[in-house]
Enzyme design. Sequence first.
Site, PDB file in Angstrom:
ATOM      1  N   ALA A 247      12.410  10.139 -10.537  1.00  0.00           N
ATOM      2  CA  ALA A 247      12.853  10.715  -9.422  1.00  0.00           C
ATOM      3  C   ALA A 247      12.007  11.643  -8.982  1.00  0.00           C
ATOM      4  O   ALA A 247      11.794  12.877  -9.462  1.00  0.00           O
ATOM      5  CB  ALA A 247      14.073  11.502  -9.928  1.00  0.00           C
TER       6      ALA A 247
ATOM      7  N   THR B 237      15.768   4.542  -7.468  1.00  0.00           N
ATOM      8  CA  THR B 237      16.107   3.286  -7.919  1.00  0.00           C
ATOM      9  C   THR B 237      16.757   3.391  -9.095  1.00  0.00           C
ATOM     10  O   THR B 237      16.298   4.107 -10.053  1.00  0.00           O
ATOM     11  CB  THR B 237      14.959   2.438  -7.804  1.00  0.00           C
ATOM     12  OG1 THR B 237      14.294   2.332  -6.290  1.00  0.00           O
ATOM     13  CG2 THR B 237      15.247   0.806  -8.322  1.00  0.00           C
TER      14      THR B 237
ATOM     15  N   ASP C  67       0.545   4.487  -9.315  1.00  0.00           N
ATOM     16  CA  ASP C  67      -0.801   3.575  -9.149  1.00  0.00           C
ATOM     17  C   ASP C  67      -0.414   2.282  -9.810  1.00  0.00           C
ATOM     18  O   ASP C  67      -0.526   1.170  -9.479  1.00  0.00           O
ATOM     19  CB  ASP C  67      -1.980   4.290 -10.059  1.00  0.00           C
ATOM     20  CG  ASP C  67      -2.788   5.159  -9.176  1.00  0.00           C
ATOM     21  OD1 ASP C  67      -2.588   5.279  -7.904  1.00  0.00           O
ATOM     22  OD2 ASP C  67      -3.371   5.981  -9.824  1.00  0.00           O
TER      23      ASP C  67
ATOM     24  N   ARG D  50      13.272 -30.958   8.755  1.00  0.00           N
ATOM     25  CA  ARG D  50      13.924 -30.872   9.954  1.00  0.00           C
ATOM     26  C   ARG D  50      13.090 -31.701  11.221  1.00  0.00           C
ATOM     27  O   ARG D  50      11.757 -31.421  11.131  1.00  0.00           O
ATOM     28  CB  ARG D  50      14.123 -29.266  10.352  1.00  0.00           C
ATOM     29  CG  ARG D  50      14.263 -29.045  11.805  1.00  0.00           C
ATOM     30  CD  ARG D  50      15.687 -28.992  11.915  1.00  0.00           C
ATOM     31  NE  ARG D  50      16.074 -28.668  13.474  1.00  0.00           N
ATOM     32  CZ  ARG D  50      17.212 -28.947  13.854  1.00  0.00           C
ATOM     33  NH1 ARG D  50      18.348 -29.524  12.826  1.00  0.00           N
ATOM     34  NH2 ARG D  50      17.523 -28.498  15.093  1.00  0.00           N
TER      35      ARG D  50
ATOM     36  N   GLU E  69       7.044   3.473  -2.977  1.00  0.00           N
ATOM     37  CA  GLU E  69       5.993   3.723  -3.828  1.00  0.00           C
ATOM     38  C   GLU E  69       4.556   3.762  -2.647  1.00  0.00           C
ATOM     39  O   GLU E  69       3.650   3.607  -3.191  1.00  0.00           O
ATOM     40  CB  GLU E  69       5.748   2.615  -4.857  1.00  0.00           C
ATOM     41  CG  GLU E  69       7.180   2.399  -5.879  1.00  0.00           C
ATOM     42  CD  GLU E  69       6.713   1.801  -6.991  1.00  0.00           C
ATOM     43  OE1 GLU E  69       5.672   1.738  -7.444  1.00  0.00           O
ATOM     44  OE2 GLU E  69       7.766   1.370  -7.533  1.00  0.00           O
TER      45      GLU E  69
HETATM   46  C1  LIG Z   1      15.329   1.386  -1.424  1.00  0.00           C
HETATM   47  C2  LIG Z   1      14.550   2.528  -1.734  1.00  0.00           C
HETATM   48  C3  LIG Z   1      14.243   2.875  -3.149  1.00  0.00           C
HETATM   49  C4  LIG Z   1      13.248   3.784  -3.408  1.00  0.00           C
HETATM   50  N1  LIG Z   1      13.215   4.083  -4.749  1.00  0.00           N
HETATM   51  C5  LIG Z   1      12.620   5.444  -5.223  1.00  0.00           C
HETATM   52  C6  LIG Z   1      12.428   5.748  -6.635  1.00  0.00           C
HETATM   53  O1  LIG Z   1      12.978   4.929  -7.344  1.00  0.00           O
HETATM   54  N2  LIG Z   1      11.924   7.045  -6.710  1.00  0.00           N
HETATM   55  C7  LIG Z   1      11.577   7.941  -5.818  1.00  0.00           C
HETATM   56  O2  LIG Z   1      10.868   8.972  -6.190  1.00  0.00           O
HETATM   57  N3  LIG Z   1      11.244   7.288  -4.572  1.00  0.00           N
HETATM   58  C8  LIG Z   1      12.009   6.238  -4.097  1.00  0.00           C
HETATM   59  N4  LIG Z   1      12.014   5.998  -2.892  1.00  0.00           N
HETATM   60  C9  LIG Z   1      11.701   6.802  -1.818  1.00  0.00           C
HETATM   61  C10 LIG Z   1      10.169   6.035  -1.154  1.00  0.00           C
HETATM   62  O3  LIG Z   1       9.343   6.116  -1.945  1.00  0.00           O
HETATM   63  C11 LIG Z   1      10.351   6.991   0.002  1.00  0.00           C
HETATM   64  O4  LIG Z   1      11.242   6.649   1.054  1.00  0.00           O
HETATM   65  C12 LIG Z   1       8.756   6.771   0.722  1.00  0.00           C
HETATM   66  O5  LIG Z   1       7.665   7.278   0.020  1.00  0.00           O
HETATM   67  C13 LIG Z   1       8.556   7.276   2.212  1.00  0.00           C
HETATM   68  O6  LIG Z   1       8.948   8.604   2.202  1.00  0.00           O
HETATM   69  P1  LIG Z   1      10.087   9.195   3.376  1.00  0.00           P
HETATM   70  O7  LIG Z   1      11.185   7.994   3.133  1.00  0.00           O
HETATM   71  O8  LIG Z   1      10.671  10.331   3.190  1.00  0.00           O
HETATM   72  O9  LIG Z   1       9.174   8.717   4.884  1.00  0.00           O
HETATM   73  P2  LIG Z   1       8.352   9.771   5.386  1.00  0.00           P
HETATM   74  O10 LIG Z   1       7.327  10.571   4.366  1.00  0.00           O
HETATM   75  O11 LIG Z   1       9.128  10.895   6.198  1.00  0.00           O
HETATM   76  O12 LIG Z   1       7.799   8.724   6.333  1.00  0.00           O
HETATM   77  C14 LIG Z   1       7.972   8.598   7.673  1.00  0.00           C
HETATM   78  C15 LIG Z   1       6.864   7.796   8.360  1.00  0.00           C
HETATM   79  O13 LIG Z   1       5.853   8.679   8.717  1.00  0.00           O
HETATM   80  C16 LIG Z   1       4.803   7.849   8.091  1.00  0.00           C
HETATM   81  N5  LIG Z   1       3.826   8.890   7.573  1.00  0.00           N
HETATM   82  C17 LIG Z   1       4.351  10.212   6.838  1.00  0.00           C
HETATM   83  N6  LIG Z   1       3.073  10.939   6.412  1.00  0.00           N
HETATM   84  C18 LIG Z   1       2.184  10.252   6.865  1.00  0.00           C
HETATM   85  C19 LIG Z   1       0.604  10.406   7.053  1.00  0.00           C
HETATM   86  N7  LIG Z   1       0.301  11.622   6.263  1.00  0.00           N
HETATM   87  N8  LIG Z   1      -0.169   9.756   7.714  1.00  0.00           N
HETATM   88  C20 LIG Z   1       0.412   8.649   8.436  1.00  0.00           C
HETATM   89  N9  LIG Z   1       1.550   8.183   8.238  1.00  0.00           N
HETATM   90  C21 LIG Z   1       2.573   9.130   7.586  1.00  0.00           C
HETATM   91  C22 LIG Z   1       5.234   7.058   7.014  1.00  0.00           C
HETATM   92  O14 LIG Z   1       4.409   6.206   6.668  1.00  0.00           O
HETATM   93  C23 LIG Z   1       6.367   6.391   7.639  1.00  0.00           C
HETATM   94  O15 LIG Z   1       5.938   5.407   8.597  1.00  0.00           O
HETATM   95  C24 LIG Z   1      12.946   4.865  -2.442  1.00  0.00           C
HETATM   96  C25 LIG Z   1      13.196   4.453  -1.156  1.00  0.00           C
HETATM   97  C26 LIG Z   1      13.945   3.373  -0.837  1.00  0.00           C
HETATM   98  C27 LIG Z   1      14.184   3.229   0.544  1.00  0.00           C
END
Ligand SMILES: Cc1cc2nc3c(=O)[nH]c(=O)nc-3n(C[C@H](O)[C@H](O)[C@H](O)COP(=O)(O)OP(=O)(O)OC[C@H]3O[C@@H](n4cnc5c(N)ncnc54)[C@H](O)[C@@H]3O)c2cc1C
Lengths: 380, 259
Positions: free
Chosen positions: A124, A158, A240, A268, A363
Amino acid sequence: MRLELSEEQQMIQAMAREFAESAIRPIAAEIDREARFPHETVKRMGELGLMGIAIPEAWGGSGADTVAYVVALEEIARVCASHAVIMSVNNSLYGDPVYKFGTAAQRERFLTPVASGHAQGCFALTEPQAGSDATNQHTVAIRDGDHYLVTGRKLFITSGREASFALVFCQTDRARGHHGISAFIVEKGTPGFGVSKTEDKLGIRASDTAELVFDDCRVPVANRLGEEGQGFRIAMGALDGGRIGIAAQAVGIATGAYEKALEYARERRSFGVPIGQHQMVQWMLADMTTAIEGARLLTLQAATLKDAGKPYTTAAAMAKLFAAETAMKVTTDAVQVHGGYGFIKEYEVERYFRDAKITQIYEGTSQIQKLVIAREVLGS
Amino acid sequence: MKILVAIKQVPDTATQVKVGADPRLIDTAGITWIVSPYDEFAVEEALRIKEKRGQGEVVAVSLGPERVKEALRSCLAMGCDRALHLNDAAWNGADTLATARALAAVIKQEQPQLVLCGRQAIDDDMGAVTAQLAELLGWPCASWIMEEAVDAEGTTVRAARQVEGGLEVFDLPLPAVLAAQKGLNEPRYPTLKGIMGAKKKEIRDVKAADLGLGAEPSQLSVVGLEALPPRPPGRIIQGDVPTAVKELVRALREDAKAI
Ligand SMILES: Cc1cc2nc3c(=O)[nH]c(=O)nc-3n(C[C@H](O)[C@H](O)[C@H](O)COP(=O)(O)OP(=O)(O)OC[C@H]3O[C@@H](n4cnc5c(N)ncnc54)[C@H](O)[C@@H]3O)c2cc1C
């Protein structure tokens, strides 16, 4: 250079494939449709040793290595990406850091049941305002004698509802920014720790994605993993390794979709010939299989570096980036090869297409992987 | 209780078998080798007997070339305690009787209380070794078994074998030979721990001389193998439905003589 799996790795791969085909394939479409967590098959994965592959036997694991983990995970993902992420989080994001940073007592209590598949662990880190910018942690842990009081929310976790143990990252010293983040293992049932919601998702629908809420949750000091302030390093290290797992998941998804496209291209017919005889369809198939091979090799390379105790951060980011982009492209084209039938649920490639998307997001998004790689090559 | 399981390594069921350059042999290039599926039932049953009794030893044995070690390793990964590999040029081209003789000799050395095999190997489907083995040992034998129960003392086994329309139940004094039929059990997958532990278990090479045997000329010789003739293509009957149906009925009656 030798590109050959050991006899054990081949046996593990064969076992994972047989298990996926006979136990998971029959339920994959149904658990996706119903967004149902597959308790029965996850339990069996635990019994087979798939939930703690690289953890030593002394701590309930199977004592194999990262390469074995990668080949097994790919086989599972080839059939069902939901099972693959459940397996990946348990192995990489929970098991690995708890093994690496846990004391003997912590390993005994928090790792053995999880690595042996009797319980699950979750990771988390993400919060509403802290996704890509994981340093921006708002969850706090305030020291109170031999406990910490944890307050905050964790999003998109997750296995958050299913897990018995949560590895939770909290700010113990706000002033020090990400050097003030610490890691804690919080047990399910601890007063003040609740699960507030389960997400309804586009893909990997049979996996459990939950929001965790902490409200003055008393966590014993004995549950702190590593030292105060070490949390961010623990999280990044876990990611990582996790990225190698997600790369393997992406390779598996791509392979599953490609195989369906190949079969369809043989059967097909249009304009009097199997569609596989049309050059533009051949082109898609050739691109698919070439990209999959490349992604698989990058993934195995990252795993091999990890097993050899060498640095693998960049290799893992490259593998994850390339494999995720490959999975998205291959599944998109697999739908294309199927034409209208690809858009229909009965043909199953649409599930692979929906499942592929998440590999570009969690990730570390593909953009974040590029950031990691660019930082490394620029030496910044 | 010591149980010996005799297994054979065979081409994977998905293999497209081709006749080799020597037309008496199959072309083994690119073949994936597996433990014959009926033999897996035998391994599973042996492990279950041991687990139920809480003690005992399960020994896997196989006769064949070096590659057979992989099949034995799979048995060890499933849970067998050790393995014996009857691995000697003297047995090249051994027929069922020579195989049974070699197995009987190793069984006399090992003295298990029970021998389990598959009802037949799925490569050449001879299904002869079990009976020959029991005959050479002078032990009772039941084939195509669907159920078995060894008594508490380990002196007899009750075995139910599949016969037309039902089961035939026997009590056999031990030691005995049983041959497994599909349905006896559902073989387990090797666990990762089992796979990782298999390397530490012993696979002992046994030579003909160790058993006091020499090269034995096969009494059975393969004259040749023939591939199945390719299936002739289907025939599509053209025309409107009433005419086509008429033609179909005629063809079934007169050409195929099916109706
Ligand atoms: C199904 C699912 C399972 C998950 N499981 C886990 C889990 O088990 N544990 C956990 O901790 N998290 C989990 N997550 C969270 C996941 O790791 C994050 O959603 C992810 O890291 C992106 O963060 P965000 O959703 O806040 O997007 P944001 O960080 O808001 O990003 C939005 C957009 O901006 C882009 N962006 C942001 N910063 C930059 C930058 N510096 N340069 C360029 N582009 C950028 C991103 O690439 C993306 O396209 C999960 C998410 C989902 C949907």
